[in-house]
Design a protein around this motif. Structure first.
Motif, PDB file in Angstrom:
ATOM      1  N   GLN A 174      -3.816  -3.038  -7.359  1.00  0.00           N
ATOM      2  CA  GLN A 174      -4.209  -3.652  -5.992  1.00  0.00           C
ATOM      3  C   GLN A 174      -5.086  -4.838  -6.083  1.00  0.00           C
ATOM      4  O   GLN A 174      -5.049  -5.891  -5.615  1.00  0.00           O
ATOM      5  CB  GLN A 174      -4.713  -2.601  -5.179  1.00  0.00           C
ATOM      6  CG  GLN A 174      -4.377  -2.870  -3.573  1.00  0.00           C
ATOM      7  CD  GLN A 174      -3.097  -2.961  -3.148  1.00  0.00           C
ATOM      8  OE1 GLN A 174      -1.994  -2.720  -3.872  1.00  0.00           O
ATOM      9  NE2 GLN A 174      -2.574  -2.772  -1.976  1.00  0.00           N
ATOM     10  N   CYS A 184      -4.047   2.463  -9.807  1.00  0.00           N
ATOM     11  CA  CYS A 184      -3.272   1.750  -8.759  1.00  0.00           C
ATOM     12  C   CYS A 184      -4.321   0.979  -8.101  1.00  0.00           C
ATOM     13  O   CYS A 184      -3.983  -0.088  -7.644  1.00  0.00           O
ATOM     14  CB  CYS A 184      -2.607   2.953  -7.813  1.00  0.00           C
ATOM     15  SG  CYS A 184      -1.287   3.731  -8.625  1.00  0.00           S
ATOM     16  N   ASP A 185      -5.555   1.289  -7.880  1.00  0.00           N
ATOM     17  CA  ASP A 185      -6.712   0.636  -7.091  1.00  0.00           C
ATOM     18  C   ASP A 185      -6.988  -0.570  -7.877  1.00  0.00           C
ATOM     19  O   ASP A 185      -7.067  -1.700  -7.242  1.00  0.00           O
ATOM     20  CB  ASP A 185      -7.725   1.377  -7.123  1.00  0.00           C
ATOM     21  CG  ASP A 185      -7.919   2.562  -5.973  1.00  0.00           C
ATOM     22  OD1 ASP A 185      -6.904   2.501  -5.160  1.00  0.00           O
ATOM     23  OD2 ASP A 185      -8.410   3.519  -5.986  1.00  0.00           O
ATOM     24  N   LYS A 186      -6.909  -0.465  -9.262  1.00  0.00           N
ATOM     25  CA  LYS A 186      -7.294  -1.714 -10.293  1.00  0.00           C
ATOM     26  C   LYS A 186      -5.930  -2.728  -9.854  1.00  0.00           C
ATOM     27  O   LYS A 186      -6.303  -3.934  -9.988  1.00  0.00           O
ATOM     28  CB  LYS A 186      -7.399  -1.239 -11.559  1.00  0.00           C
ATOM     29  CG  LYS A 186      -8.791  -0.395 -11.834  1.00  0.00           C
ATOM     30  CD  LYS A 186      -8.830  -0.065 -13.319  1.00  0.00           C
ATOM     31  CE  LYS A 186     -10.082   0.362 -13.619  1.00  0.00           C
ATOM     32  NZ  LYS A 186     -11.030  -0.397 -13.784  1.00  0.00           N
ATOM     33  N   ARG A 202       0.808  -1.331   0.163  1.00  0.00           N
ATOM     34  CA  ARG A 202       0.116  -0.006  -0.004  1.00  0.00           C
ATOM     35  C   ARG A 202       0.940   1.366   0.127  1.00  0.00           C
ATOM     36  O   ARG A 202       0.602   2.344  -0.757  1.00  0.00           O
ATOM     37  CB  ARG A 202      -0.738   0.050   1.339  1.00  0.00           C
ATOM     38  CG  ARG A 202      -2.012  -0.843   1.215  1.00  0.00           C
ATOM     39  CD  ARG A 202      -3.242  -0.766   2.154  1.00  0.00           C
ATOM     40  NE  ARG A 202      -2.564  -1.015   3.472  1.00  0.00           N
ATOM     41  CZ  ARG A 202      -2.555  -1.981   4.215  1.00  0.00           C
ATOM     42  NH1 ARG A 202      -2.983  -3.034   3.609  1.00  0.00           N
ATOM     43  NH2 ARG A 202      -2.128  -2.222   5.356  1.00  0.00           N
ATOM     44  N   GLU A 237       0.813   4.275  -2.671  1.00  0.00           N
ATOM     45  CA  GLU A 237       0.911   5.491  -2.600  1.00  0.00           C
ATOM     46  C   GLU A 237       2.095   6.344  -2.908  1.00  0.00           C
ATOM     47  O   GLU A 237       1.963   7.781  -3.191  1.00  0.00           O
ATOM     48  CB  GLU A 237       0.675   5.997  -1.040  1.00  0.00           C
ATOM     49  CG  GLU A 237      -0.389   5.328  -0.501  1.00  0.00           C
ATOM     50  CD  GLU A 237      -1.954   6.045  -1.108  1.00  0.00           C
ATOM     51  OE1 GLU A 237      -1.770   7.352  -1.235  1.00  0.00           O
ATOM     52  OE2 GLU A 237      -2.431   5.164  -1.501  1.00  0.00           O
ATOM     53  N   ARG A 293      -4.953   7.240  -9.609  1.00  0.00           N
ATOM     54  CA  ARG A 293      -5.296   6.529  -8.291  1.00  0.00           C
ATOM     55  C   ARG A 293      -6.109   5.279  -8.649  1.00  0.00           C
ATOM     56  O   ARG A 293      -6.300   4.227  -8.048  1.00  0.00           O
ATOM     57  CB  ARG A 293      -6.069   7.703  -7.297  1.00  0.00           C
ATOM     58  CG  ARG A 293      -6.587   7.077  -6.040  1.00  0.00           C
ATOM     59  CD  ARG A 293      -6.922   7.672  -5.439  1.00  0.00           C
ATOM     60  NE  ARG A 293      -6.002   8.897  -4.638  1.00  0.00           N
ATOM     61  CZ  ARG A 293      -5.246   8.500  -3.966  1.00  0.00           C
ATOM     62  NH1 ARG A 293      -5.213   7.423  -3.036  1.00  0.00           N
ATOM     63  NH2 ARG A 293      -4.292   9.422  -3.468  1.00  0.00           N
ATOM     64  N   LEU A 294      -6.968   5.575  -9.916  1.00  0.00           N
ATOM     65  CA  LEU A 294      -7.916   4.370 -10.246  1.00  0.00           C
ATOM     66  C   LEU A 294      -7.092   3.263 -10.960  1.00  0.00           C
ATOM     67  O   LEU A 294      -7.473   2.000 -10.415  1.00  0.00           O
ATOM     68  CB  LEU A 294      -8.925   5.013 -11.185  1.00  0.00           C
ATOM     69  CG  LEU A 294      -9.809   3.985 -11.835  1.00  0.00           C
ATOM     70  CD1 LEU A 294     -10.757   3.236 -10.546  1.00  0.00           C
ATOM     71  CD2 LEU A 294     -10.647   4.569 -12.973  1.00  0.00           C
TER      72      LEU A 294
END
Length: 269
Positions: free
Chosen positions: A64, A60-62, A25, A29, A57-58
């Motif tokens: 993850q 990186c969320d994907k 995480r 970031e 950010r989207l």
């Protein structure tokens, strides 16, 4: 511990001895601010897309989410190619257009390097391992791709604290298969009934220890509340790996009490 007690402890690595999830995480970031600067990570996409922090950010969320669902078959693809593909797919899903393998590789290697920098074995954990090793044999048993796990092991510098290190990706079978536990026992010259498995995964660490007939399994559950119905059922539950010495002392007390009872019964006879 005595001859009739525990002789060895097997430790899981990820999210047991080191907080891999938190390191991942933090790496995400740290990728984010770079991903929003045109001259760095996303320079290859700037000519085609208006790429702001929200999109970064989207993406990186994907990535993850893809890591959490990852199923890796080393016979079909190396872990590096697979994880570059995660970034490539996430970028394409978010921004549209053509796939950009070069940018995906940049993002992946930045994330990987940053994550390894954040993988640490805390001083408290080091101290605990040093003390435990005075009376027990210690083994690190981790599932996963051999290259990835060896890099983590090297990054957190845990080799000096263990008598042996076993990586599932280097064996025919991984946890929870009994075979890898028997292999670990052979390495240390101990029997399954003399060993304890400590880990955060019920499916691999606890089930594996039960499958192999180890003396005890210790589930690391960092959540504040323990689920009422858990399966498989571990012998012990701790909220911090630093609680393990107290569990081992409790086990030793039970063993000594039983030996004392047996001896009394034998004398009475």
């Amino acid at each position: 511990m005595g001859a009739h007690g525990v002789k060895a402890v097997f430790f899981d690595l990820d999210n047991t001895l080191v907080d891999t999830a938190a390191a991942g995480r933090r790496a995400i970031e740290e990728v984010l601010p770079l991903a929003s600067r045109p001259l760095q990570v996303i320079k290859a996409l700037q000519s085609k897309h208006h790429y702001g922090e929200g999109e970064a950010r989207l993406i990186c969320d994907k990535v993850q989410a893809k890591l959490l669902k990852e199923c890796h078959d080393p016979a079909k693809m190396c872990i590096t190619d697979l994880r570059i593909s995660h970034w490539e797919e996430a970028i394409q899903e978010t921004t549209g257009g053509e796939a950009n393998r070069h940018l995906a590789a940049e993002c992946y290697f930045l994330w990987k390097t940053t994550r390894l920098q954040h993988l640490t074995l805390s001083e408290d954990t080091r101290g605990m391992l040093i003390e435990l090793r005075k009376g027990l044999r210690l083994l690190l048993l981790t599932n996963g791709d051999k290259q990835t796990q060896r890099e983590k092991i090297e990054a957190c510098g845990c080799q000096p604290y263990f008598d042996a290190i076993v990586v599932g990706g280097e064996q025919e079978e991984e946890k929870p298969a009994p075979s890898i536990f028997y292999y670990c026992c052979d390495l240390l010259g101990v029997q399954p009934a003399e060993c304890v498995m400590v880990g955060d995964s019920l499916d691999t660490d606890i089930q594996g220890g039960l499958n192999a007939g180890l003396k005890a399994t210790v589930w690391l559950n960092k959540a504040m509340a323990t689920p009422v119905d858990i399966s498989p059922v571990p012998h012990y539950i701790i909220s911090s790996v630093l609680d393990l010495p107290a569990v081992l002392q409790k086990m030793e007390h039970k063993i000594n009490s039983k030996l004392g009872t047996d001896h009394t019964a034998s004398s009475d006879e």
